[in-house]
Design a protein around this motif. Structure first.
Motif, PDB file in Angstrom:
ATOM      1  N   GLN A   1       7.705 -13.082  -9.577  1.00  0.00           N
ATOM      2  CA  GLN A   1       6.691 -13.863  -8.883  1.00  0.00           C
ATOM      3  C   GLN A   1       6.756 -13.622  -7.372  1.00  0.00           C
ATOM      4  N   SER A   2       7.963 -13.370  -6.874  1.00  0.00           N
ATOM      5  CA  SER A   2       8.119 -13.060  -5.462  1.00  0.00           C
ATOM      6  C   SER A   2       9.353 -12.204  -5.269  1.00  0.00           C
TER       7      SER A   2
ATOM      8  N   SER B   1       3.767  -6.663   3.664  1.00  0.00           N
ATOM      9  CA  SER B   1       3.935  -8.032   3.173  1.00  0.00           C
ATOM     10  C   SER B   1       2.580  -8.571   2.737  1.00  0.00           C
TER      11      SER B   1
ATOM     12  N   THR C   1       2.453 -11.054  -7.357  1.00  0.00           N
ATOM     13  CA  THR C   1       3.797 -11.004  -6.779  1.00  0.00           C
ATOM     14  C   THR C   1       3.673 -11.049  -5.271  1.00  0.00           C
ATOM     15  N   THR C   2       4.344 -12.006  -4.659  1.00  0.00           N
ATOM     16  CA  THR C   2       4.350 -12.083  -3.205  1.00  0.00           C
ATOM     17  C   THR C   2       5.523 -11.256  -2.687  1.00  0.00           C
TER      18      THR C   2
ATOM     19  N   THR D   1       0.400 -10.224  -1.189  1.00  0.00           N
ATOM     20  CA  THR D   1       0.475 -10.520  -2.618  1.00  0.00           C
ATOM     21  C   THR D   1      -0.152  -9.353  -3.368  1.00  0.00           C
TER      22      THR D   1
ATOM     23  N   PRO E   1      -1.072 -20.295  -7.584  1.00  0.00           N
ATOM     24  CA  PRO E   1       0.267 -19.690  -7.526  1.00  0.00           C
ATOM     25  C   PRO E   1       0.915 -19.647  -8.906  1.00  0.00           C
TER      26      PRO E   1
ATOM     27  N   THR F   1       7.616  -9.869   0.528  1.00  0.00           N
ATOM     28  CA  THR F   1       7.930 -10.070   1.939  1.00  0.00           C
ATOM     29  C   THR F   1       8.867  -8.964   2.376  1.00  0.00           C
TER      30      THR F   1
END
Lengths: 114, 111
Positions: B9-10, B85, B105-106, B87, A39, B108
Motif C-alpha cells: 500500500q505504501s 514520489s 501504492t504511495t 501514488t 485510500p 515516497t
C-alpha cells in the motif's frame, strides 16, 4: 491542450442533499467514466457511459446515478448524500476504442458530506 | 471484489533506491496492463504499459516485468528520485475501453 474538467475542486454538502458532480471533456471522446478514489481501495468504477444517453453500471453504483445528455458532459448524481460517500471523485474520458485505452483523467472533486 | 490486487500500500525508499510494486490478476481475458502515476492534486496519468506477449518493457527509469503464467506484473523505478514520489496504480484492461485498477501504492523517495 486537451483536457477533462471537473467543475468543483472541493465540495462540502449536508447529509440528505442531492449533489451534482459535473465533468466536461473537449476531446470528442465517446467513453466517459466516474471513479471513486479511497485510500487502500484504489479507483473503483461507479458508472460508465459509451455514448450520449447510454450508461452502464460499474462496480459500486449504489447510491449514485448519472446523466449524459451531451457527448462532452457526464454528470454524477448523489440522490441523497450520505457520510460514507465522502471521497475523491475522478472523471475520465477515452475514445470509443483505443489500442492503449487512451484514458484522460480530470483533477478530481473532493466531496465531504457532513 | 477487485480484479487487480496491488501491493504494498505504501513504501519509502532513499534516493537512488529501486521501489518495486507488485500486481496480480485472475482474468486471463485481460490484454493490456498499464501503470498510472498520480501526483497530489492531480488526476492519474499513464506512465507505462505492457501487453501479455512481452515479458519486460522499459521506458526511461521505469520498467514493467510481466509473468503471464503467474498472472503477475510489477513496476520497478530505477535510480528513484524525490520527484518520483507519487501514488502509482496498476490496471488491467480488456476490450479496448474499460480498465480495472489496483488499490494504489504511495511511493515516497527521500532525498
Amino acid at each position: 491542450d486537451v483536457k477533462v474538467t471537473q467543475s468543483s475542486r472541493y465540495l462540502v454538502k449536508r447529509t440528505g442533499e442531492k449533489v451534482f458532480l459535473e465533468c466536461v471533456q473537449d476531446m470528442d471522446h465517446e467513453n466517459m467514466f466516474w471513479y471513486r478514489q479511497d485510500p487502500g481501495l484504489g479507483l473503483r468504477l461507479i458508472y460508465f457511459s459509451y455514448d450520449v444517453k447510454m450508461k452502464e453500471k460499474g462496480d459500486i453504483p449504489e447510491g449514485y446515478s448519472v446523466s449524459r445528455e451531451k457527448k462532452e458532459r457526464f454528470s454524477l448524481i448523489l440522490e441523497s448524500a450520505s457520510t460514507n460517500q465522502t471521497s475523491m471523485y475522478l472523471c475520465a474520458s477515452s475514445p470509443r476504442w483505443h489500442r492503449n485505452y487512451g484514458y484522460t483523467f480530470g483533477s478530481g472533486t473532493r466531496l465531504t458530506v457532513v | 471484489q477487485q480484479q487487480v490486487k496491488q501491493s504494498p500500500q505504501s513504501l519509502i525508499v532513499q534516493k537512488g533506491g529501486i521501489p518495486i510494486i507488485n500486481c496480480a490478476y485472475e482474468n486471463t481475458a485481460f490484454d493490456y496492463f498499464p501503470w498510472y502515476q498520480q501526483f497530489p492534486g492531480k488526476g492519474p496519468a499513464l506512465l507505462i504499459a505492457i501487453r501479455p506477449d512481452v515479458s519486460e518493457k522499459k521506458e526511461g527509469r521505469f520498467t514493467i516485468s510481466f509473468n503471464k503464467s503467474a498472472k503477475q506484473f510489477s513496476l520497478h523505478i530505477m535510480d528513484s528520485q524525490p520527484g518520483d514520489s507519487a501514488t502509482y496504480f496498476c490496471a488491467a484492461g480488456k476490450g479496448g475501453y474499460k480498465l480495472s485498477f489496483g488499490a494504489g501504492t504511495t511511493v515516497t523517495v527521500r532525498a
